[in-house]
Write a protein that holds these residues in place. Structure first.
Motif, short mmCIF file in Angstrom:
data_model
loop_
_atom_site.label_atom_id
_atom_site.label_comp_id
_atom_site.label_asym_id
_atom_site.label_seq_id
_atom_site.Cartn_x
_atom_site.Cartn_y
_atom_site.Cartn_z
N ARG A 108 0.81 -1.20 0.00
CA ARG A 108 0.00 0.00 0.00
C ARG A 108 0.85 1.27 0.00
NH1 ARG A 108 -4.71 1.94 4.22
NH2 ARG A 108 -5.73 3.40 2.82
N TRP A 109 2.01 1.22 0.65
CA TRP A 109 2.89 2.39 0.71
C TRP A 109 3.27 2.86 -0.70
CZ3 TRP A 109 4.33 5.29 4.85
CH2 TRP A 109 5.31 6.24 4.62
N THR A 138 8.18 6.78 -2.04
CA THR A 138 8.01 5.33 -1.98
C THR A 138 9.35 4.63 -1.73
OG1 THR A 138 8.41 4.98 -4.33
CG2 THR A 138 6.13 5.46 -3.66
N TRP A 252 -2.49 8.55 0.31
CA TRP A 252 -1.62 8.86 1.46
C TRP A 252 -2.48 9.31 2.65
CZ3 TRP A 252 3.29 7.34 1.18
CH2 TRP A 252 3.92 7.28 -0.07
N MET A 255 -4.37 6.33 4.00
CA MET A 255 -3.46 5.44 4.75
C MET A 255 -3.17 6.01 6.14
SD MET A 255 0.01 3.81 3.25
CE MET A 255 0.90 5.34 3.06
N TRP A 256 -2.94 7.32 6.17
CA TRP A 256 -2.67 8.00 7.45
C TRP A 256 -3.86 7.84 8.40
CZ3 TRP A 256 0.98 10.14 10.38
CH2 TRP A 256 0.58 11.01 11.40
N ALA A 259 -4.09 4.18 9.58
CA ALA A 259 -3.02 3.71 10.46
C ALA A 259 -3.02 4.42 11.81
CB ALA A 259 -1.67 3.89 9.76
N ARG A 269 -1.34 -1.39 12.50
CA ARG A 269 -0.96 -0.10 11.92
C ARG A 269 0.02 -0.29 10.77
NH1 ARG A 269 -3.20 3.47 15.42
NH2 ARG A 269 -3.24 2.84 17.62
N TYR A 272 -1.68 -1.57 7.68
CA TYR A 272 -2.38 -0.53 6.92
C TYR A 272 -1.43 0.21 5.99
CZ TYR A 272 -7.15 -0.65 8.71
OH TYR A 272 -8.46 -1.00 8.96
N CYS A 273 -0.14 0.23 6.32
CA CYS A 273 0.83 0.94 5.47
C CYS A 273 1.50 0.03 4.45
CB CYS A 273 1.92 1.59 6.32
SG CYS A 273 1.30 2.85 7.42
#
Ligand SMILES: [Zn+2]
Ligand SMILES: [Zn+2]
Lengths: 323, 128
Positions: A108-109, A138, A252, A255-256, A259, A269, A272-273
Motif C-alpha cells: 500500500r505504501w 516510496t 496517502w 493510509m494516514w 493507520a 498499523r 495498513y501501510c
C-alpha cells in the motif's frame, strides 16, 4: 568526476510528441466514432498530473540522483556506454520496472503513489500522463541499486528509464486493437495494458510490464485481454474528484487515517501501510484475492479462466469428495 | 530542453487540449436513467442487491437502495461514482441536498432536487 556521462532527458523532449499524438488520437476517435472516449475535466486532470510529475522531478529528483551517485562512487565496476551495454541496461531496467510496478500494486505504501495512474475511468493517451507526484516517497529508487552497483552509470540508467516511460505512452489507447501476434507475445501492447487498467476481478494484479510482456509470463502475472470480458477502467473504489491535489494525495491521506485510528495494535498499523491494498483490521474491506473469490461465487463458470487460474477449476467441496 | 520552452509547451498544450475538448462538446455530464443508474451501481458494487433506484430530475444523481443499505450514485464527468451512505453528512442546499463524505478522494457532491423530490429523498434516507 573524470567519467562524465550525460544523456538527454528523454521525457522532456517527448512532450511535443505527446501533444501531437493526443491530438491525433482525439481526431481519430472523432472521425471514426470509435476507439475510445475523451472527457474534458478527466483529460485536463491527467495532463496536470503529468506536468506535476515533471515538476516533482525538478524538485525531488535530486534525492534519487544523489543516492545513485553515491552508489556509483562505491562500486568498483564500470560497464561503459557502448551500444550493447545500453541495450542490456534497457532490458534490465525494464525488469526493474516490472518489480517496482508489481510492488506498486501489492504494497500500500507504494500503491499510494501509483494509484493515481489508475484513478481515471477513461483510457486514452492522456491517461498515460496521469503520473504520480510522490514517487520519491516510496523509496522505490532502491530497486535500481543493483543496476548501478553492477556498473551501469546512473545517467544511463535514468535515460533507459525515460525511454521506458515514453514507450508506455502509446499503449494507453483503445484506438489500437491488437498488434501482430509476434509483437503481442514479446512486447507490452495496448491490449495487454488495457487489461492492467481493468477493475474487473479478472484483471486485478496482472500485466505489470513496462516494455516487454515476457516478465509477466515469466513470473506468472500475465492475463490476456478477453473479448468476452470488456475492460472496465479505473479503481475498485473509484474516486469522486477531478482535483489534482486530491488525486495526488488521496491514498496517502487514507493510509494516514487508517493507520492512526485509535485502538489498533502496532502490527495492524503497519499492515495498513505495507500490506496489499484492501487490507483492513476488521475485515470490512476486500483484497484483490477476496474480490476474485467473490466474483467466482457469482460466476462459477469463470473458474480456471485467465486471471482466475489460482483458483481450482473444481470448487473445494468437489475436491473434498474426490480425496 | 530550455525551461522556458518546456513551460510554453506544457501550458500551451494543456490549454489547447482543454479548449479543443470543451468546444467539441466533451464537457457534458452523464445523464442517468433508472436502468443506467442500476447498471452503474452494479458495476461499482457487484456484491450489492439493488432494491430500487430514484433518479433526480436532472439525471445527475440517483439514490440507490440495496439490501445492505442506501447509496448515492452521481455523475462525474462522463462517468459515475458511487458511495454507500455510511460515513456521511447531508445538509440542506438552496438547490437540493449537499452530501459530504469523510473521504479525501470523494469529499462530496451537491444533488439538485426540486421541492417534491427533496421530501421524497429525505423520506427514503430516513432509517426505517
Ligand atoms: Zn499499475
Ligand atoms: Zn498505464
Amino acid at each position: 568526476m573524470t567519467d562524465h556521462v550525460s544523456f538527454p532527458d528523454a521525457v522532456q523532449w517527448a512532450v511535443p510528441f505527446f501533444i501531437a499524438a493526443i491530438l491525433a488520437e482525439f481526431l481519430w476517435i472523432t472521425i471514426k466514432g470509435r476507439g475510445g472516449r475523451y472527457e474534458t475535466r478527466d483529460a485536463v486532470t491527467s495532463l496536470i498530473m503529468g506536468a506535476g510529475n515533471i515538476a516533482s522531478g525538478f524538485v525531488l529528483g535530486f534525492i534519487a540522483y544523489a543516492f545513485f551517485m553515491w552508489l556509483w562512487q562505491i562500486t568498483p565496476l564500470n560497464l561503459g556506454t557502448s551500444i550493447p551495454i545500453i541495450i542490456l541496461c534497457f532490458v534490465l531496467d525494464d525488469l526493474r520496472y516490472y518489480w517496482v510496478h508489481r510492488f506498486g500494486h501489492r504494497i500500500r505504501w507504494v500503491w499510494a503513489s501509483h494509484v493515481n495512474h489508475h484513478s481515471s475511468q477513461h483510457y486514452n493517451l492522456t491517461t498515460a500522463l496521469r503520473q504520480t507526484w510522490t514517487y520519491t516517497f516510496t523509496f522505490m529508487m532502491v530497486v535500481r541499486a543493483p543496476l548501478i552497483l553492477l556498473g551501469f552509470h546512473p545517467a544511463l540508467v535514468l535515460f533507459c528509464g525515460g525511454l521506458n516511460l515514453i514507450y508506455q505512452f502509446w499503449i494507453h489507447t483503445e484506438a489500437i486493437g491488437k498488434m501482430p501476434r509476434w509483437f503481442e507475445s514479446v512486447m507490452n501492447t495496448p491490449s495487454h495494458h488495457r487489461a492492467h487498467h481493468g477493475r474487473n476481478a479478472r484483471y486485478l494484479d496482472c500485466n505489470y510490464a513496462g516494455v516487454f510482456i515476457i516478465w509477466d509470463k515469466m513470473f506468472g502475472t500475465f492475463v490476456p485481454e478477453q473479448e468476452d470480458d470488456r475492460v472496465d477502467y479505473g479503481l475498485v473504489h473509484n474516486i469522486g474528484t477531478f482535483n489534482p491535489l486530491r488525486v495526488a494525495f488521496h491514498e496517502w491521506v487514507g493510509m494516514w487515517r487508517d493507520a492512526t485510528q485509535p485502538g489498533l495494535t502496532l502490527s495492524q498499523r503497519l499492515a495498513y501501510c505495507f500490506a496489499p491494498p484492501g487490507y483492513s483490521h476488521d475485515g470490512s474491506r476486500d483484497s484483490s484475492e477476496q474480490i476474485k473469490k467473490k466474483h467466482l461465487d457469482r460466476h462459477p463458470s469463470d473458474r480456471g479462466t485467465p486471471g482466475f487460474e489460482q483458483f481450482d477449476k473444481n470448487p473445494p467441496n468437489t475436491r473434498a469428495k474426490r480425496a | 530542453m530550455p525551461l522556458e520552452i518546456l513551460l510554453i509547451l506544457v501550458i500551451g498544450g494543456i490549454a489547447g487540449i482543454t479548449l479543443l475538448l470543451h468546444l467539441t462538446g466533451r464537457s457534458s455530464q452523464r445523464v442517468l436513467t433508472q436502468g443506467t443508474a442500476r447498471m452503474d451501481w452494479r458495476r461499482h458494487f457487484p456484491d450489492d442487491v439493488v432494491i430500487d433506484v430514484t433518479v433526480s430530475h436532472d439525471g445527475h444523481a440517483a439514490l440507490v437502495r440495496t439490501e445492505t443499505g442506501t447509496g448515492l450514485l452521481w455523475s462525474l464527468g462522463a462517468d459515475t461514482v458511487g458511495r454507500h451512505l455510511l460515513d456521511f453528512d447531508w445538509i440542506e442546499h438552496p438547490n437540493g441536498f449537499e452530501f459530504q463524505f469523510r473521504d479525501f478522494s470523494s469529499p462530496g457532491v451537491v444533488v439538485h432536487l426540486d421541492e417534491l423530490e427533496r421530501r421524497h429523498w429525505q423520506h427514503l434516507m430516513e432509517p426505517s
